[in-house]
Design an enzyme around this catalytic site. Structure first.
Site, PDB file in Angstrom:
ATOM      1  N   GLU A 229       0.869  -1.180   0.000  1.00 30.46           N
ATOM      2  CA  GLU A 229       0.000   0.000   0.000  1.00 30.46           C
ATOM      3  C   GLU A 229       0.902   1.226   0.000  1.00 30.46           C
ATOM      4  O   GLU A 229       1.653   1.455   0.943  1.00 30.46           O
ATOM      5  CB  GLU A 229      -0.914  -0.026   1.225  1.00 30.46           C
ATOM      6  CG  GLU A 229      -2.068   0.956   1.157  1.00 30.46           C
ATOM      7  CD  GLU A 229      -3.129   0.606   2.207  1.00 30.46           C
ATOM      8  OE1 GLU A 229      -4.301   0.447   1.823  1.00 30.46           O
ATOM      9  OE2 GLU A 229      -2.791   0.490   3.397  1.00 30.46           O
TER      10      GLU A 229
ATOM     11  N   HIS B  82       3.372   8.609   9.115  1.00 29.07           N
ATOM     12  CA  HIS B  82       4.203   7.623   8.450  1.00 29.07           C
ATOM     13  C   HIS B  82       3.370   6.382   8.206  1.00 29.07           C
ATOM     14  O   HIS B  82       2.377   6.146   8.890  1.00 29.07           O
ATOM     15  CB  HIS B  82       5.423   7.287   9.315  1.00 29.07           C
ATOM     16  CG  HIS B  82       6.228   8.502   9.662  1.00 29.07           C
ATOM     17  ND1 HIS B  82       7.090   9.089   8.780  1.00 29.07           N
ATOM     18  CD2 HIS B  82       6.234   9.269  10.773  1.00 29.07           C
ATOM     19  CE1 HIS B  82       7.624  10.163   9.343  1.00 29.07           C
ATOM     20  NE2 HIS B  82       7.119  10.298  10.553  1.00 29.07           N
ATOM     21  N   LYS B  83       3.782   5.574   7.248  1.00 32.70           N
ATOM     22  CA  LYS B  83       2.989   4.395   6.909  1.00 32.70           C
ATOM     23  C   LYS B  83       2.929   3.416   8.081  1.00 32.70           C
ATOM     24  O   LYS B  83       1.894   2.848   8.358  1.00 32.70           O
ATOM     25  CB  LYS B  83       3.568   3.713   5.660  1.00 32.70           C
ATOM     26  CG  LYS B  83       2.734   2.545   5.147  1.00 32.70           C
ATOM     27  CD  LYS B  83       1.336   2.975   4.685  1.00 32.70           C
ATOM     28  CE  LYS B  83       0.407   1.819   4.394  1.00 32.70           C
ATOM     29  NZ  LYS B  83      -0.993   2.262   4.248  1.00 32.70           N
ATOM     30  N   VAL B  84       4.059   3.212   8.731  1.00 30.73           N
ATOM     31  CA  VAL B  84       4.084   2.272   9.856  1.00 30.73           C
ATOM     32  C   VAL B  84       4.161   3.066  11.156  1.00 30.73           C
ATOM     33  O   VAL B  84       5.070   3.870  11.343  1.00 30.73           O
ATOM     34  CB  VAL B  84       5.289   1.311   9.747  1.00 30.73           C
ATOM     35  CG1 VAL B  84       5.337   0.383  10.960  1.00 30.73           C
ATOM     36  CG2 VAL B  84       5.194   0.506   8.459  1.00 30.73           C
TER      37      VAL B  84
END
Lengths: 344, 344
Positions: free
Chosen positions: B141, B338-340
């Site tokens: 993603e 942030h993505k994570v």
């Protein structure tokens, strides 16, 4: 003549003492009499749901029992109640009237599970559906916004946790609480002036973690009910998973930051949102947290973290009251609300 | 060239078909292999938590199992994990990285309970902590805001419910879903123009009930992450217990109102908030609900209510995208996220 809301806020230290006098021994007896169970299913809405969320931390931490918050619509809309094997079923409701909460307890009883009702009305339908009834003993709540019934529910949930812990020190900590509550309320006098600053605030974020997620949720509901401000509550962990993006210059963020194991995480978030330009309001006993605030809301003393929601909510309630008055609104009768809400 | 977010939104019908092809039989095998349990403890944050809230309705309604949402801070901050006897322990995380979610699964395994990880990364720490790993199979993603991983998680939760129901008709309904998803996305083209109206909206309320409480929460998170609007989600029942007081002339209220057992309750609330002056946006297949809306967001067809969250979220995602573009913001990289996200 003070409003009902102010009288009810100020009555809490005495009333919490009375709840404990009435129910602490009784709750000890219930705990001894309960048959074996593996987890607790709790049904509640509104402020009562915030007392349930407090128990979601206090009951496992002190008693070891995990909590599942019920989904009442499974009972009332979908007619597909879950199997409750292994559950203790608990309903919390000030009025004891809401049909969806009553439906969860009735289903628990139908499945042969032990049931407990926590309510201010021992003659209510919720009480009638339960094996054990724990009263709140705070008299009638005149203001639509719950204050004394909320802290009484917290005290009852804390009393169960203390009895399950089988640790006399926990019971002692609980009994000493009303004194710190009274001292904390005495420290809120400056709020009448301070609330002026937030007269035209139209939204804010309120953050707690662990035990005090309950406080953030309850204070957010008070501000919405009383001042019509879009106050939104989060745990500091969930806030980092996306909503933190909404914070920019001047955004008001109220942090619930009492001493304890969650303090470092909330303090860390305080620094982060400050660096994004947020204006902080901080409820805390810790100088390091209060020093970051444009509006510090000090607690009179540190209490054990597992009991802190009973004192952290107090400056919040008083802020909501003062802001309601600063906006020229009626604290006792919010627009479009009734004291008893019946949902299905 | 479309943004990653738009590509990922549009990819969902095909990807959900692929998730089911990969995992439906595997999930049937897991369901048969699991040892006996009485309830399910689910650990998740952010969008994954909204997939857990969907399961809080779908798993009891179709499988009979109640769901307890875990309190990860019991593990990471308070070092007081609950006794998990009787529990199936499930962790949901796109990245499989967040230490607090991993901690809950590790504790479940330590206590000898069955564990399942649902993640887009089968090499993640979450997967390593679980007896069974269910993949999302949607590829990487790219956008920070979760869309395809969210609906893939919903599809996985729906697949468990269908397998527990032991009813072939439920599996058939699930397999037909991608077609209605595709048709619903085709119906959102007018949103590019329509989103202009909400360019200067600074907050809104989003309401769902039962299965679609998940949709209200997820759409609220999308709007916060992408457009920085203070969007707040409620169940229609909880909204009546206080927050309804915030509604006055012109307040934007978005209702998730697909056909089904929760429809009458949401429609009733639609009339109530309209009488208080609210402006309605309505996601629905029902003409009676769409007719109340200033901005109707139609679904292509009715689907069984237990699957409706997989289609009701689609016009919401597209509205969030269009509004992000109308505000001149970057849909792929929201500020300060942030993505994570690793939380403790």
């Amino acid at each position: 003549m003070a409003t009902w809301l102010e009288q009810e806020i100020r009555s809490q230290p005495d009333l919490i003492g009375a709840v404990l006098d009435h129910e602490l021994t009784h709750i000890g007896q219930i705990v001894r009499d309960l048959p074996s169970f593996q987890y607790v299913m709790v049904a509640a809405r509104g402020s009562s749901d915030h007392a349930a969320i407090y128990a979601k931390y206090a009951w496992p931490a002190l008693g070891g029992y995990p909590i599942a918050l019920a989904a009442p619509s499974l009972h009332t809309l979908y007619h597909a109640p879950p199997r409750m094997a292994g559950a203790l079923v608990v309903g919390i409701s000030q009025s004891g009237q809401s049909p969806d909460i009553v439906a969860v307890l009735e289903e628990g009883r139908r499945q042969g599970r032990p049931t407990i009702a926590i309510t201010n009305d021992p003659a209510s339908p919720l009480a009638a559906a339960a094996d054990h009834v724990v009263g709140l003993h705070v008299g009638r709540e005149q203001s639509v916004a719950a204050t004394k019934t909320y802290t009484a529910q917290l005290a009852v949930m804390a009393a169960f946790a203390a009895q399950w812990s089988s640790t006399p020190a926990r019971l002692e900590e609980l009994r000493r609480l009303p004194e710190t509550m009274a001292a904390t309320l005495r420290g809120t006098d400056a709020l009448a002036q301070r609330a002026e600053r937030y007269r035209y605030m139209d939204g804010c974020v309120i953050i707690g973690r662990g035990y005090n997620l309950s406080t953030a949720l309850e204070l957010s509901l008070k501000l919405k009910e009383l001042t019509y401000i879009m106050a939104t509550a989060y745990s500091s962990a969930d806030f980092r998973h996306g909503p933190i993006a909404t914070i920019d210059q001047g955004a008001p963020v109220l942090l619930i930051a009492p001493s304890g194991d969650a303090f470092a995480d909330v303090l860390d978030l305080a620094h982060d949102v400050r660096s994004r330009g947020a204006e902080l309001l901080v409820i805390s006993d810790a100088p390091a947290a209060l020093a970051l605030a444009t509006t510090p809301l000090p607690l009179a003393a540190a209490v054990p973290e597992w009991l802190s929601p009973l004192i952290t909510i107090l400056p919040g309630q008083m802020l909501a009251l003062r802001l309601t008055l600063a906006k020229g609104l009626d604290p006792d009768v919010p627009r479009g609300l009734h004291k008893v809400t019946k949902t299905f």
